[in-house]
Design a protein around this motif. Sequence first.
Motif, PDB file in Angstrom:
ATOM      1  N   ILE A   1     -43.593  23.782  57.702  1.00 35.44           N
ATOM      2  CA  ILE A   1     -44.795  23.111  57.187  1.00 35.44           C
ATOM      3  C   ILE A   1     -46.008  23.998  57.405  1.00 35.44           C
ATOM      4  CG2 ILE A   1     -46.252  21.070  57.336  1.00 35.44           C
ATOM      5  CD1 ILE A   1     -43.411  20.614  56.214  1.00 35.44           C
ATOM      6  N   ARG A   2     -46.759  24.202  56.328  1.00 40.96           N
ATOM      7  CA  ARG A   2     -47.933  25.072  56.372  1.00 40.96           C
ATOM      8  C   ARG A   2     -49.238  24.337  56.114  1.00 40.96           C
ATOM      9  NH1 ARG A   2     -45.493  30.032  52.643  1.00 40.96           N
ATOM     10  NH2 ARG A   2     -44.283  31.075  54.299  1.00 40.96           N
ATOM     11  N   LEU A   3     -49.211  23.378  55.178  1.00 41.48           N
ATOM     12  CA  LEU A   3     -50.438  22.689  54.769  1.00 41.48           C
ATOM     13  C   LEU A   3     -50.183  21.188  54.686  1.00 41.48           C
ATOM     14  CD1 LEU A   3     -51.509  25.037  51.827  1.00 41.48           C
ATOM     15  CD2 LEU A   3     -52.560  24.937  54.096  1.00 41.48           C
ATOM     16  N   VAL A   4     -51.146  20.414  55.180  1.00 33.73           N
ATOM     17  CA  VAL A   4     -51.081  18.952  55.118  1.00 33.73           C
ATOM     18  C   VAL A   4     -52.420  18.460  54.584  1.00 33.73           C
ATOM     19  CG1 VAL A   4     -50.749  16.811  56.399  1.00 33.73           C
ATOM     20  CG2 VAL A   4     -49.550  18.902  57.128  1.00 33.73           C
ATOM     21  N   GLN A   5     -52.395  17.752  53.465  1.00 32.60           N
ATOM     22  CA  GLN A   5     -53.616  17.208  52.879  1.00 32.60           C
ATOM     23  C   GLN A   5     -53.423  15.714  52.655  1.00 32.60           C
ATOM     24  OE1 GLN A   5     -54.067  19.694  49.328  1.00 32.60           O
ATOM     25  NE2 GLN A   5     -55.599  20.894  50.404  1.00 32.60           N
ATOM     26  N   VAL A   6     -54.327  14.918  53.197  1.00 34.55           N
ATOM     27  CA  VAL A   6     -54.211  13.470  53.048  1.00 34.55           C
ATOM     28  C   VAL A   6     -55.596  12.901  52.765  1.00 34.55           C
ATOM     29  CG1 VAL A   6     -54.399  13.056  55.564  1.00 34.55           C
ATOM     30  CG2 VAL A   6     -53.273  11.352  54.098  1.00 34.55           C
ATOM     31  N   GLU A   7     -55.639  11.953  51.849  1.00 31.13           N
ATOM     32  CA  GLU A   7     -56.920  11.327  51.514  1.00 31.13           C
ATOM     33  C   GLU A   7     -56.729   9.840  51.298  1.00 31.13           C
ATOM     34  OE1 GLU A   7     -57.464  11.900  46.762  1.00 31.13           O
ATOM     35  OE2 GLU A   7     -57.652  13.737  47.971  1.00 31.13           O
ATOM     36  N   TYR A   8     -57.797   9.089  51.577  1.00 26.57           N
ATOM     37  CA  TYR A   8     -57.741   7.635  51.418  1.00 26.57           C
ATOM     38  C   TYR A   8     -59.119   7.139  50.990  1.00 26.57           C
ATOM     39  CZ  TYR A   8     -55.937   2.901  52.437  1.00 26.57           C
ATOM     40  OH  TYR A   8     -55.505   1.599  52.341  1.00 26.57           O
ATOM     41  N   PRO A   9     -59.456   7.263  49.708  1.00 27.43           N
ATOM     42  CA  PRO A   9     -60.738   6.763  49.226  1.00 27.43           C
ATOM     43  C   PRO A   9     -60.661   5.326  48.696  1.00 27.43           C
ATOM     44  CG  PRO A   9     -59.776   8.186  47.573  1.00 27.43           C
ATOM     45  CD  PRO A   9     -58.815   8.166  48.730  1.00 27.43           C
ATOM     46  N   GLN A  10     -61.671   4.557  48.991  1.00 28.00           N
ATOM     47  CA  GLN A  10     -61.901   3.220  48.450  1.00 28.00           C
ATOM     48  C   GLN A  10     -63.359   3.160  47.991  1.00 28.00           C
ATOM     49  OE1 GLN A  10     -61.155   0.767  51.903  1.00 28.00           O
ATOM     50  NE2 GLN A  10     -58.961   0.617  51.494  1.00 28.00           N
ATOM     51  N   ASP A  11     -63.728   2.039  47.338  1.00 21.40           N
ATOM     52  CA  ASP A  11     -65.129   1.922  46.907  1.00 21.40           C
ATOM     53  C   ASP A  11     -65.781   0.591  47.277  1.00 21.40           C
ATOM     54  OD1 ASP A  11     -64.010   0.115  45.107  1.00 21.40           O
ATOM     55  OD2 ASP A  11     -64.569   1.230  43.302  1.00 21.40           O
ATOM     56  N   TRP A  12     -65.080  -0.270  48.006  1.00 20.82           N
ATOM     57  CA  TRP A  12     -65.546  -1.647  48.180  1.00 20.82           C
ATOM     58  C   TRP A  12     -66.802  -1.782  49.029  1.00 20.82           C
ATOM     59  CZ3 TRP A  12     -64.763  -5.070  52.616  1.00 20.82           C
ATOM     60  CH2 TRP A  12     -64.275  -4.415  53.755  1.00 20.82           C
ATOM     61  N   LEU A  13     -67.165  -0.740  49.798  1.00 16.39           N
ATOM     62  CA  LEU A  13     -68.379  -0.802  50.613  1.00 16.39           C
ATOM     63  C   LEU A  13     -69.489   0.092  50.049  1.00 16.39           C
ATOM     64  CD1 LEU A  13     -66.924  -0.862  54.255  1.00 16.39           C
ATOM     65  CD2 LEU A  13     -67.906  -2.758  52.947  1.00 16.39           C
ATOM     66  N   THR A  14     -69.430   0.345  48.733  1.00 18.50           N
ATOM     67  CA  THR A  14     -70.439   1.188  48.097  1.00 18.50           C
ATOM     68  C   THR A  14     -71.837   0.590  48.225  1.00 18.50           C
ATOM     69  OG1 THR A  14     -68.846   2.156  46.570  1.00 18.50           O
ATOM     70  CG2 THR A  14     -71.151   2.169  45.872  1.00 18.50           C
ATOM     71  N   GLU A  15     -71.919  -0.721  48.283  1.00 13.21           N
ATOM     72  CA  GLU A  15     -73.191  -1.400  48.550  1.00 13.21           C
ATOM     73  C   GLU A  15     -73.142  -2.054  49.929  1.00 13.21           C
ATOM     74  OE1 GLU A  15     -74.539  -2.481  44.001  1.00 13.21           O
ATOM     75  OE2 GLU A  15     -73.404  -3.984  45.125  1.00 13.21           O
ATOM     76  N   LEU A  16     -74.269  -2.556  50.389  1.00 11.25           N
ATOM     77  CA  LEU A  16     -74.371  -3.121  51.738  1.00 11.25           C
ATOM     78  C   LEU A  16     -73.766  -4.530  51.760  1.00 11.25           C
ATOM     79  CD1 LEU A  16     -75.566  -1.810  54.307  1.00 11.25           C
ATOM     80  CD2 LEU A  16     -77.610  -3.188  53.936  1.00 11.25           C
ATOM     81  N   LEU A  17     -72.469  -4.588  51.550  1.00 10.81           N
ATOM     82  CA  LEU A  17     -71.763  -5.851  51.411  1.00 10.81           C
ATOM     83  C   LEU A  17     -71.828  -6.703  52.677  1.00 10.81           C
ATOM     84  CD1 LEU A  17     -69.919  -7.504  49.491  1.00 10.81           C
ATOM     85  CD2 LEU A  17     -67.960  -6.267  50.479  1.00 10.81           C
ATOM     86  N   GLU A  18     -71.944  -6.053  53.821  1.00  6.45           N
ATOM     87  CA  GLU A  18     -71.918  -6.787  55.092  1.00  6.45           C
ATOM     88  C   GLU A  18     -73.108  -7.726  55.278  1.00  6.45           C
ATOM     89  OE1 GLU A  18     -72.884  -2.390  56.204  1.00  6.45           O
ATOM     90  OE2 GLU A  18     -71.889  -3.521  54.601  1.00  6.45           O
ATOM     91  N   THR A  19     -74.171  -7.538  54.491  1.00 14.15           N
ATOM     92  CA  THR A  19     -75.339  -8.415  54.613  1.00 14.15           C
ATOM     93  C   THR A  19     -75.225  -9.673  53.763  1.00 14.15           C
ATOM     94  OG1 THR A  19     -76.523  -7.275  52.827  1.00 14.15           O
ATOM     95  CG2 THR A  19     -76.819  -6.425  55.075  1.00 14.15           C
TER      96      THR A  19
ATOM     97  N   MET B   1     -56.245  18.911  56.039  1.00 16.46           N
ATOM     98  CA  MET B   1     -57.521  18.323  55.656  1.00 16.46           C
ATOM     99  C   MET B   1     -57.326  16.822  55.504  1.00 16.46           C
ATOM    100  SD  MET B   1     -59.233  20.965  52.880  1.00 16.46           S
ATOM    101  CE  MET B   1     -57.837  20.943  51.766  1.00 16.46           C
ATOM    102  N   LEU B   2     -58.305  16.040  55.920  1.00 17.09           N
ATOM    103  CA  LEU B   2     -58.270  14.584  55.775  1.00 17.09           C
ATOM    104  C   LEU B   2     -59.619  14.113  55.254  1.00 17.09           C
ATOM    105  CD1 LEU B   2     -56.812  12.003  58.290  1.00 17.09           C
ATOM    106  CD2 LEU B   2     -59.085  11.660  57.337  1.00 17.09           C
ATOM    107  N   TRP B   3     -59.575  13.299  54.211  1.00 17.09           N
ATOM    108  CA  TRP B   3     -60.788  12.660  53.675  1.00 17.09           C
ATOM    109  C   TRP B   3     -60.512  11.180  53.540  1.00 17.09           C
ATOM    110  CZ3 TRP B   3     -61.613  11.524  47.987  1.00 17.09           C
ATOM    111  CH2 TRP B   3     -62.840  10.881  47.773  1.00 17.09           C
ATOM    112  N   ALA B   4     -61.421  10.382  54.056  1.00 15.48           N
ATOM    113  CA  ALA B   4     -61.362   8.932  53.873  1.00 15.48           C
ATOM    114  C   ALA B   4     -62.760   8.449  53.541  1.00 15.48           C
ATOM    115  CB  ALA B   4     -60.838   8.236  55.124  1.00 15.48           C
TER     116      ALA B   4
END
Length: 389
Positions: free
Chosen positions: A167-185, A258-261
Amino acid sequence: MTIEASGPAPEGRRRIRLGMVGGGEGAFIGAVHRIAARLDDQYELVAGALSSTPDKAMRSAAAIGLPRSYADYTTMAREEAARPDGIEAVAIVTPNDQHAPAAEAFLRAGIHVICDKPATTTVVDAERLRALARAMGRLFAVTYNYSGYPMVRHARQLVREGALGDIRLVQVEYPQDWLTELLETTGQKQAAWRTDPARAGAGGCVGDIGTHAYQLASFVTGLHPTQLCAELSTLVPGRALDDNVQMLLRYANGARGMLWASQVAPGNENALRLRVYGSKAGLEWQQEHPNQLRFSPFGEAPRTLSRGTSSAGSAAARVTRLPSGHPEGYFEGFATVYTEIAQAIHAAREGRPVPDEVEFPTIEDGVHGVAFIEAAVRSAAAGAAWVEL
């Protein structure tokens, strides 16, 4: 206070008697756990403390026909442990800050624990619970549910059998969009606690979904990073915790990752994706297309391997329920984790070893997951410096 339904349990029932903490009115993941536990007919939900608000706990229990309902988990652990027909395992599906105290109460009562991720909010608590589970001789499982998908199991098998080479390279990503606005308020329950440091812990996005990405990569490759360099960003003004994380990873064997979430990436719903590249081949799996795995031997045309066909190996076939062309997804993957845990509980009942093929995330994975979150927070606080895990 306990409310109990009348009537004896059917004679000879061997389903595992399950309890639940959390998962009441307005919860999302509690219903998922209940469905997953019942899908393969291994469990019977018989008791719960479904809310920290006693009245809500009782209403929630009545709504799902729960036989025994408790106002709090401390009482539940004590009374269930004293019953001859008490629960054998408990599912903990509360916000993160309650995982450790609830798990401790049930472990000390001699009850197996099935806990939603992350296991705790601190490594100190996770390590303490690991020691307690060992001392009590009880299982402590953590529901990293993506490890239950058949083609994730096949990807792991390919790596183990050397099909990818080194194993040489590991790339993992987990994008969502549900908190794009200030939903918690707005009063939205799921957003409110996940963005509250007092309830979620020190990590926001990194603790909620970044830990899923990290565990998926580790499960498939069998590798844990030794160092990471992380940038945690809060891109929505007014939010208390990170909502985007990007990082570099270093592995002991020389591999790089690399990891992106993100929870603020419009156009992404639940786009978890893993790519692993070795000296012989590469592979790619996407959660939104879970029944296929792309496998690319070097110098050959890439091929698509499908769940339920001869192109999927024995590890995938073992946890496949439906014929090819009938999609298996989120509930089934979650149910696989529950059923694997059930096999371990059955083995404990009968005093025999857990079968070698049974695999599910344990408190060891839980400790790794919390250590990952803490390291990411530490790195970001130091200006994205490299830190040890």
